[in-house]
Design an enzyme around this catalytic site. Structure first.
Site, PDB file in Angstrom:
ATOM      1  N   HIS A  61       0.344  -1.285  -0.217  1.00  0.00           N
ATOM      2  CA  HIS A  61       0.252   0.098   0.179  1.00  0.00           C
ATOM      3  C   HIS A  61       0.507   0.909   0.047  1.00  0.00           C
ATOM      4  CE1 HIS A  61      -3.342  -2.804   1.734  1.00  0.00           C
ATOM      5  NE2 HIS A  61      -3.344  -2.833   0.186  1.00  0.00           N
TER       6      HIS A  61
ATOM      7  N   GLU B  65     -13.746  -8.602  -6.287  1.00  0.00           N
ATOM      8  CA  GLU B  65     -13.640 -10.000  -5.670  1.00  0.00           C
ATOM      9  C   GLU B  65     -14.620 -10.764  -6.209  1.00  0.00           C
ATOM     10  OE1 GLU B  65     -12.780 -11.884  -3.491  1.00  0.00           O
ATOM     11  OE2 GLU B  65     -11.789 -10.197  -3.128  1.00  0.00           O
TER      12      GLU B  65
ATOM     13  N   SER C 229      -6.295  -2.457   0.052  1.00  0.00           N
ATOM     14  CA  SER C 229      -6.592  -0.954  -0.909  1.00  0.00           C
ATOM     15  C   SER C 229      -7.990   0.003  -2.053  1.00  0.00           C
ATOM     16  CB  SER C 229      -5.921  -1.869  -2.384  1.00  0.00           C
ATOM     17  OG  SER C 229      -6.581  -3.141  -2.972  1.00  0.00           O
TER      18      SER C 229
ATOM     19  N   ASP D 260     -14.554 -12.497 -10.647  1.00  0.00           N
ATOM     20  CA  ASP D 260     -13.094 -12.862 -11.314  1.00  0.00           C
ATOM     21  C   ASP D 260     -11.926 -11.841 -11.876  1.00  0.00           C
ATOM     22  OD1 ASP D 260     -10.516 -14.115 -12.468  1.00  0.00           O
ATOM     23  OD2 ASP D 260     -11.194 -15.888 -12.758  1.00  0.00           O
ATOM     24  N   GLY D 261     -11.255 -11.226 -11.122  1.00  0.00           N
ATOM     25  CA  GLY D 261      -9.927 -10.006 -11.068  1.00  0.00           C
ATOM     26  C   GLY D 261      -9.304  -9.998 -12.896  1.00  0.00           C
TER      27      GLY D 261
ATOM     28  N   HIS E 112      -8.103  -7.767  -6.841  1.00  0.00           N
ATOM     29  CA  HIS E 112      -8.229  -9.202  -5.356  1.00  0.00           C
ATOM     30  C   HIS E 112      -9.048  -8.043  -4.457  1.00  0.00           C
ATOM     31  CE1 HIS E 112      -6.171 -11.689  -8.805  1.00  0.00           C
ATOM     32  NE2 HIS E 112      -6.746 -12.404  -8.251  1.00  0.00           N
TER      33      HIS E 112
ATOM     34  N   ASP F 246      -3.109  -8.188  -7.146  1.00  0.00           N
ATOM     35  CA  ASP F 246      -2.658  -9.329  -5.796  1.00  0.00           C
ATOM     36  C   ASP F 246      -3.129 -10.666  -5.215  1.00  0.00           C
ATOM     37  OD1 ASP F 246      -4.526  -7.596  -4.912  1.00  0.00           O
ATOM     38  OD2 ASP F 246      -3.527  -7.051  -3.507  1.00  0.00           O
TER      39      ASP F 246
END
Length: 281
Positions: free
Chosen positions: A19, A121, A103, A145-146, A42, A166
């Site tokens: 971050h 997510e 995030s 699904d990212g 994510h 990530d």
């Protein structure tokens, strides 16, 4: 596999690394007025109360954000001080650390009217928590699904793209899936700024990611790693955190190095930080 919940690890040393890098990158991008599409592949819950049973089970924040919080008035780094000020603003009470922002929070705070934020997510429980977070109207929560979402999103309608990738890497195949997603994204948006987090584990599976990107033909990939302790080939836990930044902003290396010079002593005598180019121009 959808068992991973970041609440068990919220505020740990890897979060600090990830971050702080994210904050430095977005702060630089905001110097230009042109619109940005941010993508968080994510997203997780978005905000993590430290008193929850999940976070208290491992209390990893005590080897991460907690020592920084205690030393916040003695820090002397422009980047780190700005980041800590933002963290203070995330607390209901300014003098008490009770929650750690994920995030989605770090990405949503500086959003301008012209910017957009896509938060992916796939875990139903985590997405449910994310739905309950207060976010600006420019932020869109997407249950899905990212990595597939990012691939389908490019090219974006805004002049600029900034993505954070990530995964939990619970599946070994995720390392290669990240490589394929990044290659596809960069082919569509050549000047995109893409940040990729990866864990440093004794098994060394992150080399699949690093080698794949080295051989991809993508230029300007900067790499940094924060080690909490030296690698132990006989152990199983994460000993370090890695970040890759494609098309890194000017000065990122110097700003992070200055911040990490204050952070590593607070994380323990074995903590180390190093950075350099994975692939140069």
């Amino acid at each position: 596999m959808l068992s991973y919940q970041h609440a068990y690890h919220a505020g740990n040393f890897a979060d600090i690394h990830k971050h702080l890098t994210l904050y430095a990158v977005t702060d630089y991008l905001l110097r230009k007025k042109t619109a940005i599409t941010y993508v968080d592949t994510h997203a997780g819950r978005g905000l993590y109360p430290l008193a929850t049973k999940e976070t208290q089970r491992l209390q990893e924040y005590r080897e991460g954000v907690w020592p920084l919080w205690q030393a916040r008035r003695d820090l002397n780094s422009v980047l780190l001080n700005a980041w800590m000020e933002a963290l203070v603003n995330a607390q209901p009470e300014a003098d008490e650390l009770t929650r750690y922002p994920g995030s989605p929070w770090w990405l949503s705070q500086p959003l301008r009217e012209q910017d957009r934020l896509k938060l992916y997510e796939l875990h139903p429980g985590e997405h449910g928590h994310l739905e309950g977070q207060a976010l600006p109207k420019q932020a869109q929560r997407i249950y899905g699904d990212g990595l597939a979402g990012l691939r389908g999103l490019v090219p974006v309608p805004t002049p600029r793209l900034c993505a954070l990738i990530d995964p939990s890497y619970e599946r070994k195949t995720e390392y290669q899936e990240v490589v394929e997603t990044v290659v596809h994204t960069m082919a569509k948006v050549r000047h995109a700024v893409v940040m990729i987090w990866y864990p440093l584990l004794p098994a060394g599976h992150h080399h699949t990611l690093l080698t794949g990107l080295e051989e991809s033909g993508i230029r300007k990939i900067w790499r940094s790693e924060l080690l909490l302790r030296p690698p132990n080939q006989q152990g199983h836990g994460m000993y370090g955190s890695g970040m890759l930044v494609i098309n890194p902003p000017w000065g990122l290396d110097e700003h992070l190095a200055a911040a990490m010079a204050h952070i590593t002593p607070l994380l323990g005598k074995e903590s180390r930080y190093h950075a350099g180019w994975l692939v140069e121009e």
